[in-house]
Design a protein around this motif. Structure first.
Motif, PDB file in Angstrom:
ATOM      1  N   ILE A   1      -8.003   0.570   4.976  1.00  0.00           N
ATOM      2  CA  ILE A   1      -8.562   0.863   3.657  1.00  0.00           C
ATOM      3  C   ILE A   1      -9.900   0.154   3.529  1.00  0.00           C
TER       4      ILE A   1
ATOM      5  N   LEU B   1       0.835  -1.205   0.000  1.00  0.00           N
ATOM      6  CA  LEU B   1       0.000   0.000   0.000  1.00  0.00           C
ATOM      7  C   LEU B   1       0.869   1.255   0.000  1.00  0.00           C
TER       8      LEU B   1
ATOM      9  N   ALA C   1       1.039   4.113  -2.978  1.00  0.00           N
ATOM     10  CA  ALA C   1       0.850   5.539  -2.707  1.00  0.00           C
ATOM     11  C   ALA C   1       2.055   6.371  -3.130  1.00  0.00           C
TER      12      ALA C   1
ATOM     13  N   GLU D   1      -7.746   2.268  -3.326  1.00  0.00           N
ATOM     14  CA  GLU D   1      -7.304   0.990  -2.769  1.00  0.00           C
ATOM     15  C   GLU D   1      -8.473   0.215  -2.169  1.00  0.00           C
TER      16      GLU D   1
END
Lengths: 271, 248
Positions: A204, A156, A160, A175
């Protein structure tokens, strides 16, 4: 322009390819023209799970190198009208892919499809990086155990910071968290992380929880995406996940331990 | 048209305005011998200052006197000590005439504020031909992070504070020369005062850190976990060589 989805995880063996096949097939079932691209060059599996391994002539690397056109390399699914597969090369490695080559293929696919599903290889190296680089949305596949959660968290972070959207300062990649191989019984016993734990750590949106199921292995071996097995819990869970991906509100199922019936308890039957 | 003609028409110059910091030598009295002697003393103190330094010779503060001013001699003394006179500042007509005779520009008496230069002071004063650098702001702006800091990511707030408004995952690292504030769950590492600021502090809304460090004095999760405030909102500062964790 197509929406580019990447199915990624960091860790291997969590169900990325199963998920790519199921989500891609689910999107096609709902009438969207979809292509699933296998980025796992050298360890190709998607063709097996999609049941098209005997029809692979040209692959992704051939197209990147200009040895074949996309039309030649795209394999049309036998079951669904608007589903295609772009297989990875089995004889090459991940260095055969370049940013420019992948960009060219992605651009061409974007013009002809509604959804491009990229099946990422494990790891955070070149193959995984290229799979997510051009993505608009990401499905992060995670198993309910600490090492998988940690790897997903790392992934993740890369989504990003290392994607094209991040580098060009665009909107961040959307996401989604997909929890696979979930076993409510083991969660109750404290042997497995619960949905809440994983959601809290990764923070998320949860797009689906796929229960651990015999149907997944059976489907893989038969070369039928598990989502087509609408009698199975895993198939139904993937179906819900596709609906959520398309913006529908669907309540989560298969999160709690199924109570065994009287006879089942009596005879110790297993599902 | 030949190429040479074309070149002729190209602009040869461009006029630009510029602000320069220039040393002004204001004479309080007219005495060439004393000036020579006192300048020599100054040069001994700060030799770097007096090397081809551009100078405005200010005569407007000189008391009115009958004695005729020998501007050429004054300039010669200045030159001997490394000061190059660019112009004079004068209001007296005799002085203006003397400057004109030497073909030296004359500036009107200054109304602007001027500071007294001490040539022996810091580096910035040594090169008066460059405008002095603007003073460094004492505090660098605080770095504010609003998205989660994931495992494997590192955020460094150089010269200032760091504020994170989202979760910090285990395996993530926060560094700051100043204080660190984390308003989401804090599961990573936080190193405040990395350049040795013993007064730096760490503020967490939910302490679950892998490591906390202030100016190199640290505690790892194994010690932190035993703290009764684990999981709570805490404030960490250094007392002596020990990290002190208190409830917020």
């Amino acid at each position: 322009m197509a929406k580019i989805l990447v199915v990624t995880s960091g860790k291997g063996g969590v169900g990325k390819t199963t998920t790519s096949a199921a989500i891609g097939t689910g999107l096609a079932l709902r009438g969207h023209k979809t292509v699933i691209v296998d980025f796992d060059v050298g360890l190709r599996n998607l063709d097996l799970i999609m049941g098209c391994e005997r029809r692979v002539v040209y692959d992704f690397v051939n197209v990147v190198n200009g040895e074949a056109t996309l039309t030649q390399a795209l394999i049309k699914d036998k079951r669904l009208e608007n589903l295609f597969v772009l297989a990875a090369s089995q004889t090459r490695d991940k260095d055969a892919l370049t940013v420019e080559g992948v960009e060219k293929v992605m651009k061409e696919l974007s013009e002809n499809f509604e959804y491009v599903v990229c099946d990422s290889p494990a790891g955070i190296e070149k193959g995984a990086h290229l799979a997510m680089y051009f993505a608009d949305e990401a499905i992060v596949v995670t198993n309910p155990e600490v090492s998988s959660v940690r790897d997903s968290d790392r992934m993740l972070g890369l989504l990003a910071s290392k994607s094209r959207r991040a580098e060009e300062g665009g909107d961040p990649i959307k996401e989604h968290l997909l929890l696979t191989r979930y076993n409510p019984e083991r969660v109750t016993k404290g042997e497995m992380l619960g949905v809440d734990d994983v959601e809290e750590i990764l923070a998320i949106r949860l797009i689906g929880v796929i229960p651990e199921s015999q149907a997944v292995l059976k489907a893989s071996n038969q070369g039928v995406p598990v989502i087509l097995d609408d009698q199975s819990d895993a198939g139904q869970a993937y179906s819900d996940a596709v609906d959520r991906l398309l913006g529908k509100e669907v309540a989560h199922r298969f999160l709690d331990v199924q109570k065994k019936g009287f006879l089942q308890r009596l005879f110790g039957g297993r599902e | 048209m030949s190429q040479a003609d074309l070149l002729d028409q190209a602009p040869v110059f461009q006029l630009k305005g510029s602000m320069l910091a220039i040393t002004v030598m204001e004479l309080a009295q007219y005495s060439i011998e004393q000036l020579d002697q006192q300048l020599a003393e100054k040069v001994a103190q700060a030799p770097n200052f007096f090397s081809n330094t551009p100078l405005i010779l200010a005569l407007d503060k000189l008391p009115e006197s009958e004695e005729e001013l020998d501007l050429a001699a004054l300039m010669a003394v200045c030159r001997k000590h490394g000061l190059r006179t660019l112009a004079v500042r004068a209001s007296n007509e005799a002085h203006i005439a003397a400057a004109n005779a030497l073909d030296l520009p004359v500036l009107p008496p200054s109304g602007a504020r001027e500071r007294v230069i001490d040539p022996t002071a810091g580096q910035a004063e040594k090169k008066p031909e460059k405008p002095p650098a603007p003073a460094e702001p004492e505090h660098k702006p605080t770095k504010i992070i609003t998205s989660p800091v994931r495992g494997g990511q590192q955020v460094y707030a150089q010269g200032g504070d760091l504020i994170v408004l989202a979760a910090v995952s285990s395996g993530a690292e926060l560094l700051a020369d100043g204080n660190i504030h984390v308003y989401g769950p804090m599961r990573g590492r936080a190193l405040a005062g990395v350049k040795g600021n013993l007064k730096a502090r760490i503020f967490c809304k939910q302490l679950g850190a892998e490591m906390l460090s202030i100016a190199g004095h640290y505690k790892v999760a194994e010690d932190l976990r035993r703290d009764p405030l684990w999981g709570d909102a805490v404030h960490v500062c250094l007392s002596g060589e020990l990290l002190n964790i208190t409830r917020l």
